[in-house]
Design a protein around this motif. Structure first.
Motif, PDB file in Angstrom:
ATOM      1  N   PRO A 670       0.728  -1.235   0.030  1.00 48.07           N
ATOM      2  CA  PRO A 670       0.097   0.022  -0.065  1.00 48.07           C
ATOM      3  C   PRO A 670       0.808   1.108  -0.023  1.00 48.07           C
ATOM      4  O   PRO A 670       1.877   1.162   0.482  1.00 48.07           O
ATOM      5  N   ALA A 671       0.289   2.231  -0.642  1.00 48.76           N
ATOM      6  CA  ALA A 671       1.049   3.595  -0.405  1.00 48.76           C
ATOM      7  C   ALA A 671       1.270   4.060   0.940  1.00 48.76           C
ATOM      8  O   ALA A 671       0.266   3.978   1.750  1.00 48.76           O
ATOM      9  N   ALA A 672       2.471   4.547   1.125  1.00 48.25           N
ATOM     10  CA  ALA A 672       2.630   4.677   2.589  1.00 48.25           C
ATOM     11  C   ALA A 672       1.968   6.135   3.186  1.00 48.25           C
ATOM     12  O   ALA A 672       2.001   7.147   2.542  1.00 48.25           O
ATOM     13  N   VAL A 673       1.282   5.994   4.134  1.00 41.48           N
ATOM     14  CA  VAL A 673       0.858   7.257   4.629  1.00 41.48           C
ATOM     15  C   VAL A 673       1.894   8.033   5.604  1.00 41.48           C
ATOM     16  O   VAL A 673       2.384   7.296   6.651  1.00 41.48           O
ATOM     17  N   HIS A 674       2.264   8.988   5.581  1.00 40.73           N
ATOM     18  CA  HIS A 674       3.475   9.687   5.998  1.00 40.73           C
ATOM     19  C   HIS A 674       3.091  11.167   6.177  1.00 40.73           C
ATOM     20  O   HIS A 674       2.101  11.769   5.555  1.00 40.73           O
ATOM     21  N   ARG A 675       3.945  11.836   7.155  1.00 38.98           N
ATOM     22  CA  ARG A 675       3.583  13.125   7.505  1.00 38.98           C
ATOM     23  C   ARG A 675       4.925  13.790   8.092  1.00 38.98           C
ATOM     24  O   ARG A 675       6.082  13.159   8.182  1.00 38.98           O
ATOM     25  N   VAL A 676       5.084  14.858   8.530  1.00 45.53           N
ATOM     26  CA  VAL A 676       6.261  15.635   8.859  1.00 45.53           C
ATOM     27  C   VAL A 676       5.869  16.395  10.381  1.00 45.53           C
ATOM     28  O   VAL A 676       4.754  16.953  10.530  1.00 45.53           O
ATOM     29  N   VAL A 677       6.608  16.024  11.529  1.00 42.84           N
ATOM     30  CA  VAL A 677       6.294  16.566  12.613  1.00 42.84           C
ATOM     31  C   VAL A 677       7.710  17.477  12.991  1.00 42.84           C
ATOM     32  O   VAL A 677       8.559  17.277  12.560  1.00 42.84           O
ATOM     33  N   ALA A 678       7.592  18.529  13.944  1.00 37.02           N
ATOM     34  CA  ALA A 678       8.403  19.108  14.430  1.00 37.02           C
ATOM     35  C   ALA A 678       8.450  19.860  15.630  1.00 37.02           C
ATOM     36  O   ALA A 678       7.271  20.110  16.168  1.00 37.02           O
ATOM     37  N   THR A 679       9.435  20.194  16.318  1.00 37.47           N
ATOM     38  CA  THR A 679       9.272  20.996  17.643  1.00 37.47           C
ATOM     39  C   THR A 679       9.989  22.264  17.403  1.00 37.47           C
ATOM     40  O   THR A 679      10.307  22.670  16.242  1.00 37.47           O
TER      41      THR A 679
END
Length: 736
Positions: A670-679
């Motif tokens: 399956p196509a990867a579900v991804h995101r970007v997080v930061a502090t």
């Protein structure tokens, strides 16, 4: 007032909550009474792998049948040791129980030792526990299955030996058929009670007897179900007790849960009318693929965690880092088939965990690619340093706009800034004619060498991506038997050096047994030929369809790709400038969860972690850059990085599957579900590429993925379509 829309929304909420918080079955209280089997009789498996058979071991395990089952055997005290059965317990209560009921309980011993003293795991860990199982043979059809298996083997053996079958071979066949039938019965019993055999990838664990210790066996009367004596178990059902079976708890069955909540199917039908994908539905069209990705994105949790608490991978092989050289075409087997170890690693990582980590240096044996990535990082850092110091730096760089000559309205190029400068992006692409990086104005900021380093890094990453697409596509074609033609290869086996079983050669003993000479099943040579064709076809796909920024020189297919690459190289800067005490140093999602319309998206591991991939196996966000950092420390504890030739992270790439790979993998990946997080601690720089398809080329299923008859609905719909039309069809519909 509850309306239909409200009802469907309720089901949607249930789907999202269950998909994001699916838990494993909790504590186990022994013993439990197993339900009757869902299938009766059990179906035999075809194409059984040949194994080394040990007659003596089998006689020890199934001795009660070969000698006979008596009342004395059944009434042994639970505390008595029986030398003939290796000290296994044969309690009267358990023997009587399997005549009437099936049962399962946690093993009291592991490796012949009390469980509490054994080094093997038998605690509440979901990954590995050991169980004792009692099976009623009449309920599970053990006699019928073993009989059919035994008859098939004897039929072929009789042809080979002219009716004069050696006695030792007859024993092997009888015991093998009984052992295989017992294993299938245990599988079915465990499956109905939330457990599964946990044999792993080790082929030795798949062998006869390795899956558990057969303790007691009772032949049963096929009509009355009563215990009987006898020496031949090749047709009568038999009940048995098996101990120390490696098992694991299964994940909760979401489909069964939803059916229990909606027994009459009303909400299911309403959900379908709304275009929702439901558990168990096959993705059969481009529209459904888009819906599948959208629903998986929505089901992923929004909460973010800091680096210390982030999940950085578990112990499964799919989390391991793979060497760049393992992916190369040259690493294929000498006969042209894909290397099995590499194939399994790649498929495990992408299908179960959403990404694969690649070490470009092969653990410090090669530095060329890592050095190129290091120069790319220098150019990326220089660009954003100048932009931050002087916003006028980008005044001559065109704003984000549709790139001319690409052939798609979704292909952009230029600079963009969002959230008051917190998120900044420079979309670049390669010009095919000379390999120059667009927009050309970028060179004024990073210099000619900086632009060249970006182009060099693009080619390093695209090469890795093409190899991974080849492996996944070939593996999926093999799984679908897409290139199999029965009788395509005629060969003979030399007697010299042929393997043997119980001291006899395959030719003499005919222990292939389960395959008739007149069978229409493909031979081993047919299957090997299919694997070679699948790999070669997947290479064609990567060379002709994937847009690597270079001109397509092949004259074998029609194409009109345009002067600019469809695959972008994106320079990104992410920051979290919220300085309030409430959120200080806390992570937050700054680029939301999504999937990419690409074959693969390749992200160079960054110094500041922040990329998160939703792990379909552990059902949580996984931060692969932290896993890469852990790997780097294991190789280079001092952080010397080959005497300063590149930063630690310059050696790693994180490869994520996109929607186009979900298509060519037949929904296996399956196509990867991804995101970007930061502090608020530090900015995150990133420079991913998205490997997409060449505009003007067409999807030709038979050319790249074998028989159209073996294709799923998704591939059949895509067959003959232009790749840019497939790309556009996967884009989200505009919101009203």
């Amino acid at each position: 007032m509850i309306t239909k829309t409200t009802s469907v929304n309720t089901l949607a909420l249930i789907l999202l909550l269950c998909a994001s918080s699916c838990h494993r079955i909790s504590s186990f209280t022994p013993p439990i009474i197993l339900s009757s089997p869902p299938i009766s009789p059990l179906s035999p498996r075809s194409n059984q792998r040949q194994r080394s058979l040990c007659i003596d071991d089998r006689r020890r395990r199934y001795g009660t049948i070969l000698e006979s089952s008596t009342d004395d055997d059944a009434t042994a005290s639970p505390n008595d040791d029986d030398d003939d059965n290796n000290g296994m317990l044969q309690g009267e209560k358990e023997i009587e129980t399997i005549v009437g009921e099936n049962w399962m309980k946690r093993s009291a011993t592991v490796d012949f030792m009390p469980a509490e003293m054994s080094t093997s795991n038998n605690n509440n860990d979901d990954e590995s526990i050991y169980m004792d199982v009692g099976i009623n043979g009449s309920m599970f059809g053990t006699g019928d299955l073993s009989r059919r298996m035994h008859e098939a083997m004897m039929k072929v053996a009789s042809k080979k030996f002219g009716g004069q079958l050696p006695e030792e071979i007859a024993d092997v066949y009888l015991l093998y058929s009984m052992d295989a039938s017992a294993k299938e019965a245990v599988k079915a019993a465990m499956d109905g009670s939330g457990y599964a055999l946990n044999l792993g990838d080790d082929e030795a664990m798949q062998d006869e007897g390795a899956w558990g210790r057969i303790d007691s066996v009772l032949l049963m009367d096929a009509t009355t179900g009563d215990p009987i004596g006898g020496e031949d178990g090749s047709g009568d059902p038999y009940s048995f007790v098996v101990r120390e079976v490696p098992a694991r708890k299964k994940a909760m069955d979401l489909e069964a849960l939803l059916r229990a909540m909606d027994p009459d199917g009303t909400l299911w039908e309403e959900a379908r009318e709304k275009g929702m994908m439901l558990p168990g539905d096959e993705v059969g069209s481009l529209g459904e693929l888009g819906t599948d990705c959208e629903q998986r994105v929505k089901s992923a949790p929004m909460e973010a965690t800091d680096e210390f608490n982030a999940f950085r991978g578990g112990e499964s092989k799919g989390y391991n880092v793979i060497s760049r050289s393992s992916l190369l075409r040259d690493n294929r087997n000498a006969d042209g088939t894909e290397d099995k170890k590499t194939l399994l690693h790649v498929m495990d990582s992408l299908a179960n965990h959403g990404c694969l980590i690649v070490d470009l240096t092969d653990e410090d044996t090669s530095t060329e690619d890592a050095s190129k990535m290091s120069k790319m990082w220098e150019a990326t850092t220089t660009f954003f340093d100048k932009v931050i110091k002087d916003e006028g730096t980008v005044k001559d760089i065109p704003p984000m706009q549709v790139a001319e000559g690409v052939g798609s309205s979704h292909a952009m190029v230029g600079f963009a800034s969002f959230k008051d400068g917190e998120n900044q992006f420079l979309e670049t692409r390669l010009r095919r004619s000379d390999g120059a990086l667009l927009p050309e104005e970028m060179s004024a900021v990073v210099g000619t060498d900086g632009s060249k380093s970006m182009a060099d890094a693009f080619h390093v990453m695209s090469g890795v991506g093409k190899d991974i697409v080849r492996i996944v596509t070939a593996a999926s074609s093999v799984e679908a038997d897409a290139f199999v033609t029965v009788g395509s290869v005629v060969s003979s086996q030399d007697d010299e050096g042929s393997p043997s079983i119980a001291g006899l050669t395959f030719e003499d003993a005919s222990v292939s047994g389960l395959v008739d000479e007149d069978s229409t099943d493909p031979s081993e040579d047919d299957m090997k030929r299919a694997e070679i064709l699948a790999s070669d076809a997947a290479i064609l796909l990567t060379e002709e369809i994937i847009d690597d920024g270079r001109p397509l020189l092949s004259g074998e297919i029609e194409h009109d790709e345009g002067p600019v690459s469809m695959s972008p190289h994106r320079m990104c800067r992410y920051s979290n400038n919220d300085k309030s005490n409430k959120r200080k140093k806390k992570a937050s999602e700054i680029f939301g969860a999504h999937t990419d319309t690409s074959f693969v998206t390749i992200v160079p591991a960054a110094k500041v972690s922040g990329l998160e991939v939703f792990d379909e196996d552990s059902l949580q966000w996984y931060r692969p850059e932290l896993n890469a950092r852990r790997h780097a420390k294991g190789i280079d504890p001092e952080g010397a990085c080959m005497e300063g030739q590149f930063p630690w992270h310059g050696r790693y790439l994180v490869v994520m599957p996109g929607e186009l790979l979900q298509l060519t993998s037949r929904n296996n990946v399956p196509a990867a579900v991804h995101r970007v997080v930061a502090t608020t601690d530090a900015d995150r720089l990133s420079a991913p590429i998205l490997l997409r398809a060449r505009p003007g080329t067409k999807m030709d299923v038979e050319r790249y993925m074998g028989s159209l008859e073996k294709a799923d609905g998704l591939l059949r719909e895509s067959d003959g379509m232009k790749m840019e039309d497939i790309h556009d069809a996967l884009q989200p519909a505009p919101k009203e």
